[in-house]
Design an enzyme around this catalytic site. Structure first.
Site, PDB file in Angstrom:
ATOM      1  N   ILE A  75       0.691  -1.170  -0.020  1.00 14.34           N
ATOM      2  CA  ILE A  75       0.124   0.040   0.065  1.00 14.34           C
ATOM      3  C   ILE A  75       0.833   1.533  -0.085  1.00 14.34           C
ATOM      4  CG2 ILE A  75      -2.008  -0.983   1.090  1.00 14.34           C
ATOM      5  CD1 ILE A  75      -1.018   0.369   3.887  1.00 14.34           C
ATOM      6  N   ARG A  77       5.250   2.845  -0.642  1.00 16.69           N
ATOM      7  CA  ARG A  77       6.575   2.531  -0.814  1.00 16.69           C
ATOM      8  C   ARG A  77       7.718   3.751  -0.663  1.00 16.69           C
ATOM      9  NH1 ARG A  77       6.607  -0.935  -5.877  1.00 16.69           N
ATOM     10  NH2 ARG A  77       6.483  -2.793  -4.254  1.00 16.69           N
ATOM     11  N   ALA A  79      11.784   5.236   0.178  1.00 14.98           N
ATOM     12  CA  ALA A  79      13.306   5.274  -0.330  1.00 14.98           C
ATOM     13  C   ALA A  79      13.903   3.750   0.115  1.00 14.98           C
ATOM     14  CB  ALA A  79      14.210   6.497   0.262  1.00 14.98           C
ATOM     15  N   PHE A  80      13.503   3.269   1.283  1.00 16.28           N
ATOM     16  CA  PHE A  80      14.347   2.148   1.711  1.00 16.28           C
ATOM     17  C   PHE A  80      13.355   0.900   2.108  1.00 16.28           C
ATOM     18  CE2 PHE A  80      17.737   4.844   1.499  1.00 16.28           C
ATOM     19  CZ  PHE A  80      18.460   4.840   2.929  1.00 16.28           C
ATOM     20  N   GLY A  81      12.048   0.999   1.540  1.00 13.93           N
ATOM     21  CA  GLY A  81      11.242  -0.118   1.649  1.00 13.93           C
ATOM     22  C   GLY A  81       9.858   0.275   1.344  1.00 13.93           C
ATOM     23  N   VAL A  83       5.346  -0.405   2.502  1.00 11.84           N
ATOM     24  CA  VAL A  83       4.384  -0.831   3.566  1.00 11.84           C
ATOM     25  C   VAL A  83       3.331  -1.658   2.918  1.00 11.84           C
ATOM     26  CG1 VAL A  83       2.789   0.127   5.251  1.00 11.84           C
ATOM     27  CG2 VAL A  83       4.549   1.777   4.130  1.00 11.84           C
ATOM     28  N   ASP A 191       8.599  16.814   7.656  1.00  6.67           N
ATOM     29  CA  ASP A 191       8.297  16.327   6.345  1.00  6.67           C
ATOM     30  C   ASP A 191       6.760  16.482   6.207  1.00  6.67           C
ATOM     31  OD1 ASP A 191       9.020  13.513   4.129  1.00  6.67           O
ATOM     32  OD2 ASP A 191       8.445  15.418   3.573  1.00  6.67           O
ATOM     33  N   LYS A 193       3.444  16.563   4.719  1.00  6.98           N
ATOM     34  CA  LYS A 193       3.067  16.881   3.333  1.00  6.98           C
ATOM     35  C   LYS A 193       1.685  15.799   3.234  1.00  6.98           C
ATOM     36  CE  LYS A 193       6.133  13.236   1.723  1.00  6.98           C
ATOM     37  NZ  LYS A 193       7.306  13.052   0.677  1.00  6.98           N
ATOM     38  N   ASN A 196       1.653  12.094   3.989  1.00  4.70           N
ATOM     39  CA  ASN A 196       2.093  11.737   5.578  1.00  4.70           C
ATOM     40  C   ASN A 196       1.022  12.067   6.378  1.00  4.70           C
ATOM     41  OD1 ASN A 196       4.496  10.875   4.460  1.00  4.70           O
ATOM     42  ND2 ASN A 196       5.541  12.904   5.356  1.00  4.70           N
ATOM     43  N   ASP A 209       4.827   8.382   9.183  1.00  2.67           N
ATOM     44  CA  ASP A 209       6.016   8.542   8.473  1.00  2.67           C
ATOM     45  C   ASP A 209       6.820   9.512   9.051  1.00  2.67           C
ATOM     46  OD1 ASP A 209       7.130   8.799   5.171  1.00  2.67           O
ATOM     47  OD2 ASP A 209       8.184   8.181   6.762  1.00  2.67           O
ATOM     48  N   THR A 230      10.436  17.398   1.367  1.00  2.11           N
ATOM     49  CA  THR A 230      10.252  17.095  -0.158  1.00  2.11           C
ATOM     50  C   THR A 230      10.182  18.469  -0.456  1.00  2.11           C
ATOM     51  OG1 THR A 230       8.506  15.508   0.720  1.00  2.11           O
ATOM     52  CG2 THR A 230       8.215  16.409  -1.426  1.00  2.11           C
TER      53      THR A 230
HETATM   54  C1  LIG Z   1      17.935  10.704   4.294  1.00  6.01           C
HETATM   55  N1  LIG Z   1      17.844   9.808   5.637  1.00  6.01           N
HETATM   56  C2  LIG Z   1      18.320  10.748   6.661  1.00  6.01           C
HETATM   57  C3  LIG Z   1      16.500   9.111   5.743  1.00  6.01           C
HETATM   58  C4  LIG Z   1      15.297  10.358   5.777  1.00  6.01           C
HETATM   59  C5  LIG Z   1      14.255   9.872   6.427  1.00  6.01           C
HETATM   60  C6  LIG Z   1      13.835   8.429   5.543  1.00  6.01           C
HETATM   61  N2  LIG Z   1      12.603   7.865   5.597  1.00  6.01           N
HETATM   62  C7  LIG Z   1      12.517   6.705   4.893  1.00  6.01           C
HETATM   63  N3  LIG Z   1      11.186   6.050   4.726  1.00  6.01           N
HETATM   64  C8  LIG Z   1      11.113   4.841   3.820  1.00  6.01           C
HETATM   65  O1  LIG Z   1      12.145   4.358   3.664  1.00  6.01           O
HETATM   66  C9  LIG Z   1       9.794   4.509   3.960  1.00  6.01           C
HETATM   67  C10 LIG Z   1       9.550   3.126   3.466  1.00  6.01           C
HETATM   68  C11 LIG Z   1       8.073   2.635   3.314  1.00  6.01           C
HETATM   69  C12 LIG Z   1       7.177   3.611   3.390  1.00  6.01           C
HETATM   70  C13 LIG Z   1       7.432   4.941   3.770  1.00  6.01           C
HETATM   71  C14 LIG Z   1       6.179   5.920   3.761  1.00  6.01           C
HETATM   72  C15 LIG Z   1       6.234   6.602   2.574  1.00  6.01           C
HETATM   73  C16 LIG Z   1       5.085   5.904   1.605  1.00  6.01           C
HETATM   74  C17 LIG Z   1       4.043   5.411   2.655  1.00  6.01           C
HETATM   75  N4  LIG Z   1       4.980   5.520   3.959  1.00  6.01           N
HETATM   76  C18 LIG Z   1       4.305   5.115   5.299  1.00  6.01           C
HETATM   77  O2  LIG Z   1       5.306   4.975   6.269  1.00  6.01           O
HETATM   78  N5  LIG Z   1       3.067   4.651   5.234  1.00  6.01           N
HETATM   79  C19 LIG Z   1       2.465   4.274   6.403  1.00  6.01           C
HETATM   80  C20 LIG Z   1       2.820   4.528   7.855  1.00  6.01           C
HETATM   81  C21 LIG Z   1       1.900   4.368   8.873  1.00  6.01           C
HETATM   82  C22 LIG Z   1       0.408   3.405   8.628  1.00  6.01           C
HETATM   83  C23 LIG Z   1       0.315   3.447   7.143  1.00  6.01           C
HETATM   84  C24 LIG Z   1      -0.941   2.795   6.909  1.00  6.01           C
HETATM   85  N6  LIG Z   1      -2.097   2.438   6.850  1.00  6.01           N
HETATM   86  C25 LIG Z   1       1.116   3.595   5.985  1.00  6.01           C
HETATM   87  C26 LIG Z   1       8.653   5.431   3.854  1.00  6.01           C
HETATM   88  S1  LIG Z   1      14.143   6.425   4.173  1.00  6.01           S
HETATM   89  C27 LIG Z   1      14.560   7.614   4.990  1.00  6.01           C
HETATM   90  C28 LIG Z   1      16.266   8.034   4.755  1.00  6.01           C
END
Ligand SMILES: CN(C)[C@H]1CCc2nc(NC(=O)c3cccc([C@H]4CCCN4C(=O)Nc4cccc(C#N)c4)c3)sc2C1
Length: 410
Positions: A75, A77, A79-81, A83, A191, A193, A196, A209, A230
Site C-alpha cells: 500500500i 513505497r 526510499a528504503f522499503g 508498507v 516532512d 505533506k 504523510n 512517516d 520534499t
Molecule cells: C535520508 N535519511 C536521513 C532518511 C530520511 C528519512 C527516511 N525515511 C524513509 N522512509 C522509508 O524508506 C519508507 C519506507 C516505506 C514507507 C514509507 C512511507 C512513504 C510511503 C508510505 N509510508 C508510510 O510510512 N506509510 C504508512 C505509515 C503508517 C501507516 C500506514 C497505513 N495504513 C502507512 C517510507 S528512508 C529515509 C532516509
C-alpha cells in the site's frame, strides 16, 4: 551501587535500550555477525556459534517474525522499503507492516533515522499519531507493525475529490492538533505533506512517516545539517542553512502547513516549478512569489492564513505557540471547535468493505523477490552489520517484558 532490583527494573522497562528485547537483539546480532565462513576458522568463534546455535534458532522461531503475518497488498513505497497491508495469523487482525531494508541502509550509511519514528509511534499515546504495535527485525529488514489507516492518505484524497474550504478547514485544524501533539513530545516532523497525513476508518486524520523527525533541544531548537523533506514543502530557513549545522524550531512545520493548505485549495503547491532549483529559488523569494490564481475563488480569511504561514520564520504564525494558530478567523465555524473536533463528524467518511479494504490506496506493482531480497554475499570479515539495529525490537502487551512482569512482579 546498582541493586539487583535496579537491574531487574531496567531490563523490564520499555524505554531503556537494554531491556529484554534489546538484550535478545544484542545476542542475536552478535551470533549473526560472527556466523560467516571466514570467522568460523577461528576456534573461539566457531565454538561460540556451535554452543549457541539451538538457543538462537529457538529465539528466532519464538520471537515475532515476518512469517507470522499474511501479506495482503503493498500500500506504499518509500526510499528504503515499503508498507504492506498484512493480517496476523494468530490474532486475525490487520496491520500496516513497514519494511526497511538493512542492506540499503548500510550501503548508504543511513542507519539512524528510524529511531525517532520507532520511539514516536511506540510511546505516543496521542490519537493524532499512528500507533506502533510491534517492531521486530531479521537478517535483512527492520519491521514496524502499525495500525492500518484504511482511508488512505490526503494526497490520494486530493486526487479523487475537489477540496472545499470547509474540508480544508477540518483537515488543517486536525493537522494543527496533530503537530501540537508531536511538538509536545519534543519533535519537529520536517516532512509534513499530504502523503504523510492518513485517514482513519472514521474519517479523522493521523500523522505518519516520522523518518525525518528530529528531537528539539531544551532551548527549543533542533540542530541538524542534513536538509530533509520534499522540495515543494521545504521551508526557506531549511534552504538557507543548507549544509551548515542548521538550527530550527517548531515553526518549520507551520511553513509546511501553509504549503499544504494552499495545495488542498488550489490543486498544486504555491512555489511549484519545472525544476527543483527553480522551486528553491521561488521558495527563497517567497514574499514576491506567492500568487493566488484569479480563476479560483478563495476567501480572504484563508488567503491571510496561508500568507501568515508562508512568512519568514521570525514572523511566522505559530512561532509563539499553537494558540495564535487556533485563534485565526479562518477556523471559526458552526460545526466544531478545536476542543471537540475529534468527536465531530468528518466531511468525508471512507466507505469500506471489510477490514482489509485497500481501495483508498493506489496500486503498487509487487517488486519481484530478486530486488527485494537483493541477494548479497556474506562479508569477508567481521563488519558489525547488525550492530546499528540492536534495541529496535519493541513488543508491548504481548511480548516477553509483559510476560516477565506478570510472573516476576506478581
Ligand atoms: C535520508 N535519511 C536521513 C532518511 C530520511 C528519512 C527516511 N525515511 C524513509 N522512509 C522509508 O524508506 C519508507 C519506507 C516505506 C514507507 C514509507 C512511507 C512513504 C510511503 C508510505 N509510508 C508510510 O510510512 N506509510 C504508512 C505509515 C503508517 C501507516 C500506514 C497505513 N495504513 C502507512 C517510507 S528512508 C529515509 C532516509
Amino acid at each position: 551501587m546498582p541493586s539487583p532490583e535496579d537491574i531487574a527494573n531496567r531490563i523490564l522497562d520499555h524505554k531503556t535500550s537494554l531491556n529484554v528485547d534489546g538484550l535478545l537483539d544484542a545476542v542475536i546480532a552478535l551470533y549473526n555477525d560472527c556466523n560467516i565462513p571466514v570467522l568460523k576458522r577461528t576456534q573461539n568463534i566457531d565454538a561460540f556459534l556451535q554452543r549457541n546455535q539451538s538457543s538462537i534458532s529457538h529465539l528466532e522461531n519464538h520471537r515475532l517474525k515476518c512469517s507470522d503475518f499474511d501479506a495482503i497488498k503493498v500500500i506504499g513505497r518509500g526510499a528504503f522499503g515499503e508498507v504492506r497491508l498484512v493480517r496476523q495469523k494468530v490474532s486475525r487482525k490487520v496491520f500496516a507492516l513497514k519494511l526497511l531494508n538493512k542492506n540499503e541502509m548500510l550501503r548508504r550509511a543511513d542507519t539512524a533515522f528510524f529511531w525517532e519514528e520507532r520511539d514516536i509511534m511506540a510511546y505516543s499515546e496521542s490519537e493524532w499519531i499512528v500507533r506502533l504495535h510491534y517492531a521486530f527485525q531479521d537478517m535483512t529488514h527492520l519491521y514496524m507493525v502499525m495500525e492500518y489507516m484504511p482511508g488512505g492518505d490526503v494526497a490520494n484524497l486530493m486526487l479523487n475529490y475537489e477540496i472545499s474550504e470547509e474540508w480544508a478547514r477540518f483537515y488543517v485544524a486536525e493537522l494543527v492538533l496533530a503537530l501540537d501533539a508531536l511538538h509536545s513530545m519534543g519533535y519537529i516532523h520536517r516532512d509534513v505533506k499530504p502523503d504523510n497525513i492518513l485517514i482513519s476508518s472514521t474519517g479523522h486524520i493521523k500523522l505518519a512517516d516520522f523518518g525525518s523527525c528530529v528531537k528539539i533541544g531544551d532551548d527549543g531548537f533542533a540542530r541538524c545539517s542534513s536538509a530533509v523533506g520534499t522540495p515543494d514543502y521545504i521551508s526557506p530557513e531549511m534552504l538557507e542553512q543548507q549544509g551548515t549545522e542548521g538550527i530550527y524550531g517548531k515553526e518549520l512545520d507551520w511553513w509546511s502547513v501553509g504549503i499544504l493548505l494552499y495545495e488542498l485549495l488550489i490543486g498544486e503547491p504555491p512555489f511549484y516549478a519545472d525544476s527543483i532549483p527553480h522551486t528553491y529559488a521561488r521558495i527563497m523569494n517567497h514574499s514576491t512569489n506567492l500568487f493566488f490564481p484569479e480563476d479560483i475563488h478563495i476567501s480572504d480569511a484563508v488567503k491571510d492564513l496561508i500568507q501568515q504561514f508562508l512568512s519568514d520564520a521570525k514572523i511566522r504564525l505559530g512561532r509563539n505557540g499553537i494558540q495564535e494558530v487556533k485563534n485565526h478567523r479562518f477556523f471559526k465555524n458552526e460545526k466544531w471547535t478545536f476542543d471537540n473536533i475529534q468527536h465531530s463528524t468528518p466531511p468525508y467518511v471512507p466507505t469500506l468493505n471489510g477490514d482489509d479494504d485497500t481501495s483508498h490506496f493506489e496500486d503498487f506493482d509487487d517488486q519481484n523477490e530478486a530486488d527485494v531480497a537483493n541477494g548479497f554475499s556474506p562479508p569477508k570479515a567481521f563488519t558489525g552489520n547488525q550492530l546499528p539495529f540492536i534495541g529496535f525490537t519493541y513488543s508491548n502487551e504481548l511480548g516477553p517484558i509483559a510476560a516477565l512482569k506478570s510472573t516476576v512482579l506478581n
